[in-house]
Design a protein around this motif. Structure first.
Motif, PDB file in Angstrom:
ATOM      1  N   THR A   1       0.846  -1.204   0.000  1.00 25.71           N
ATOM      2  CA  THR A   1       0.000   0.000   0.000  1.00 25.71           C
ATOM      3  C   THR A   1       0.878   1.250   0.000  1.00 25.71           C
ATOM      4  OG1 THR A   1      -1.389  -1.312   1.462  1.00 25.71           O
ATOM      5  CG2 THR A   1      -2.065   0.943   1.094  1.00 25.71           C
TER       6      THR A   1
ATOM      7  N   THR B   1       4.248   0.750   6.801  1.00 21.90           N
ATOM      8  CA  THR B   1       3.054   0.066   6.333  1.00 21.90           C
ATOM      9  C   THR B   1       1.855   1.002   6.368  1.00 21.90           C
ATOM     10  OG1 THR B   1       1.739  -1.942   6.650  1.00 21.90           O
ATOM     11  CG2 THR B   1       2.676  -0.969   8.638  1.00 21.90           C
TER      12      THR B   1
ATOM     13  N   VAL C   1       2.073  -1.736  15.543  1.00 18.68           N
ATOM     14  CA  VAL C   1       1.445  -3.004  15.916  1.00 18.68           C
ATOM     15  C   VAL C   1       0.391  -2.671  16.972  1.00 18.68           C
ATOM     16  CG1 VAL C   1       1.796  -5.322  16.827  1.00 18.68           C
ATOM     17  CG2 VAL C   1       3.621  -4.202  15.505  1.00 18.68           C
TER      18      VAL C   1
ATOM     19  N   ASP D   1      -6.157  -6.483  15.289  1.00 17.04           N
ATOM     20  CA  ASP D   1      -6.199  -5.910  13.939  1.00 17.04           C
ATOM     21  C   ASP D   1      -7.159  -4.716  13.954  1.00 17.04           C
ATOM     22  OD1 ASP D   1      -6.542  -5.264  11.283  1.00 17.04           O
ATOM     23  OD2 ASP D   1      -6.634  -7.354  10.607  1.00 17.04           O
TER      24      ASP D   1
HETATM   25  P1  ADP Z   1       2.232  -4.326   3.975  1.00 15.29           P
HETATM   26  O1  ADP Z   1       1.655  -4.400   2.610  1.00 15.29           O
HETATM   27  O2  ADP Z   1       2.707  -2.964   4.343  1.00 15.29           O
HETATM   28  O3  ADP Z   1       3.266  -5.397   4.235  1.00 15.29           O
HETATM   29  P2  ADP Z   1       0.267  -5.886   5.430  1.00 15.29           P
HETATM   30  O4  ADP Z   1      -1.112  -5.861   4.841  1.00 15.29           O
HETATM   31  O5  ADP Z   1       1.101  -7.074   5.215  1.00 15.29           O
HETATM   32  O6  ADP Z   1       1.010  -4.549   4.963  1.00 15.29           O
HETATM   33  O7  ADP Z   1       0.187  -5.625   7.015  1.00 15.29           O
HETATM   34  C1  ADP Z   1      -0.514  -4.488   7.533  1.00 15.29           C
HETATM   35  C2  ADP Z   1      -1.920  -4.914   7.937  1.00 15.29           C
HETATM   36  O8  ADP Z   1      -1.844  -5.853   9.015  1.00 15.29           O
HETATM   37  C3  ADP Z   1      -2.785  -3.802   8.485  1.00 15.29           C
HETATM   38  O9  ADP Z   1      -3.455  -3.092   7.456  1.00 15.29           O
HETATM   39  C4  ADP Z   1      -3.725  -4.515   9.435  1.00 15.29           C
HETATM   40  O10 ADP Z   1      -5.027  -4.655   8.898  1.00 15.29           O
HETATM   41  C5  ADP Z   1      -3.122  -5.897   9.599  1.00 15.29           C
HETATM   42  N1  ADP Z   1      -2.981  -6.299  10.994  1.00 15.29           N
HETATM   43  C6  ADP Z   1      -3.381  -7.496  11.509  1.00 15.29           C
HETATM   44  N2  ADP Z   1      -3.161  -7.555  12.819  1.00 15.29           N
HETATM   45  C7  ADP Z   1      -2.580  -6.392  13.182  1.00 15.29           C
HETATM   46  C8  ADP Z   1      -2.109  -5.851  14.425  1.00 15.29           C
HETATM   47  N3  ADP Z   1      -2.175  -6.561  15.558  1.00 15.29           N
HETATM   48  N4  ADP Z   1      -1.580  -4.620  14.410  1.00 15.29           N
HETATM   49  C9  ADP Z   1      -1.491  -3.907  13.276  1.00 15.29           C
HETATM   50  N5  ADP Z   1      -1.931  -4.349  12.067  1.00 15.29           N
HETATM   51  C10 ADP Z   1      -2.473  -5.575  12.015  1.00 15.29           C
END
Ligand code: ADP
Ligand code: ASP
Ligand code: MG
Length: 405
Positions: free
Chosen positions: A11, A173, A178, A182
């Motif tokens: 993203t 991200t 964290v 989620d």
């Molecule tokens: P990127 O493309 O930047 O690697 P990801 O989609 O792999 O992003 O990871 C980010 C997403 O992880 C967030 O948009 C969120 O919805 C999800 N997520 C799940 N659990 C958590 C959490 N405990 N804290 C933060 N984000 C989380």
């Protein structure tokens, strides 16, 4: 001069405006006197689109060719990022995983990094240039291009930070760090300021996909501090670091969930020593990643064995388990894709009894049935129906006082 590795997820580099915004941030970091190595993911949903293309074209999808296809996504990102950096006045140079010296084993689509030969990156840094590396990929010991599994750009970034001796690895991200759950499922989830590697490992392993599990393992093993933060607000996010004796350990730090597994049940297994060993050896030989396992109490000389596997492994698992079932005279093997896991993670659990009891009471009060349970020192996981999992996460988040003020 301080060296930092900055990784930008899908993203964060989703379109031209995002790429220019990232280039400006990299330029700013350089102007502040730091050396920067950039790791990029494929733009937006490119990897999903490429997987769909492979599904449309082919039933067989030789893994070598699938890897060749998927690595194209990150290759686009690294080239356009270097162009945007050039516009921002930064001398940047792109490298594929292979050119960056990321050597992996030969397990296509889920390769493990064996070694990082970062000499081309070191040379670029010495020349005052910013290396931009394609994440999620390497080259195998058989000299074929490989990918590191979904979310693998995180692992690339941490491996490079370890190999180059970077001060920290910044994971940029679409969330500000964290969270205690989620944020898409629990809007009132709180950002965690600091986490231990152990807690982050369990969060990643139980579905908190904000960091790939392998990247956290790598960071812990090589003592690389991680800083998870937003490429939209640029504010400081969550630090994942070595546990300090003074670190205040919450009983429950986060509630996670995972909808990517299915449950298989082999029923009517004769209750003889060695049969479970044979079943799980056969699955291991097929590289199936078995997660939770439950064996029921034996009745009339037979028992049922249930276990969970990634949904993507269901066809192989069914085939292997059915062949085993026929051999030993089991009754049937069924797969159930309608399950999900909900977990509590917290280092404070080590010294606080009663966490599981409160978890089960909370799920019972919400009318949610528990199908399987597993625990580790700092995690409790329950398998529930997939359509109830978001309610389960919300109820547990509230019950364990994580909603905040
Ligand atoms: P990127 O493309 O930047 O690697 P990801 O989609 O792999 O992003 O990871 C980010 C997403 O992880 C967030 O948009 C969120 O919805 C999800 N997520 C799940 N659990 C958590 C959490 N405990 N804290 C933060 N984000 C989380
Ligand atoms: N592009 C890959 C994926 O979507 C790797 C990554 O983004 O980390 O899984
Ligand atoms: Mg990711």
């Amino acid at each position: 001069m301080t060296l930092v590795v900055q990784k930008y997820g899908g993203t964060s580099v989703g379109d031209a405006d995002r790429i220019r915004a990232v280039a400006d941030h990299v330029a700013r970091t350089c102007r502040q006197g730091n050396q920067v190595v950039v790791v990029v993911s494929a733009m937006g949903k490119t990897t999903d689109d490429l997987i769909r293309l492979a599904d449309d074209v082919s039933r067989t999808q030789p893994p070598r060719e699938l890897d060749m296809l998927l690595t194209a996504g990150e290759r686009i990102s690294m080239a356009v990022m270097c162009m945007a950096l050039a516009d921002a006045g930064i001398d940047a140079v792109s490298f594929t995983g292979s050119q960056a010296g990321i050597i992996t084993d030969t397990a296509h689509t889920r390769a493990k990094i064996l070694e990082v030969r970062g000499d081309r990156l070191r040379q670029a840094l010495d020349e005052g240039r910013v290396p931009v590396v394609a994440g999620f990929q390497g080259v195998s010991t058989a000299r074929d291009v490989t990918t590191l599994g979904r979310g693998g750009s995180d692992t690339t970034a941490v491996a490079l930070a370890a190999a180059l001796g970077a001060e920290a690895c910044e994971i940029y991200t679409d969330v500000t760090g964290v969270f205690s759950a989620d944020p898409r499922v629990v809007p009132q989830a709180q950002r965690l300021r600091r986490l231990s590697f152990d807690e982050m490992l369990d969060i990643a392993a139980s579905g908190g996909r904000v960091l790939a599990l392998r990247s956290v393992e790598f960071a812990r093993n090589h003592h690389v501090p991680l800083h998870v933060r937003s490429s939209f607000t640029w504010e400081p996010g969550t630090w994942v670091v070595e546990e300090e004796p003074t670190m205040e350990n919450a009983v429950v730090t986060a509630v996670t969930h995972d909808t990517s597994e299915a449950k298989l049940t082999v029923s009517g297994v004769p209750d003889h020593p060695g049969l479970a060993a044979r079943l799980f050896r056969a699955l291991a030989d097929q590289s199936v990643n078995v997660d939770m396992i439950v064996q029921n109490v034996s009745q009339h000389g037979t028992t049922d064995i249930s276990f969970t596997v990634p949904t993507t492994d269901v066809p192989t698992t069914l085939q292997t388990a059915r062949a085993f079932g026929a051999e030993i005279g089991a009754k049937e093997v069924v797969a159930d894709a309608g399950i999900a896991k909900v977990s509590l993670v917290g280092a404070g659990m080590r010294s606080h009894p009663g966490v599981s009891a409160t978890m089960f009471e909370t799920l019972a009060a919400a009318g949610i049935n528990i199908e399987m349970i597993s625990t580790s020192t700092i995690r409790v996981t329950c398998v529930v129906r997939a359509d109830a999992v978001e309610r389960a996460v919300q109820a547990l988040h509230t019950a364990f006082g994580l909603d905040g003020a």
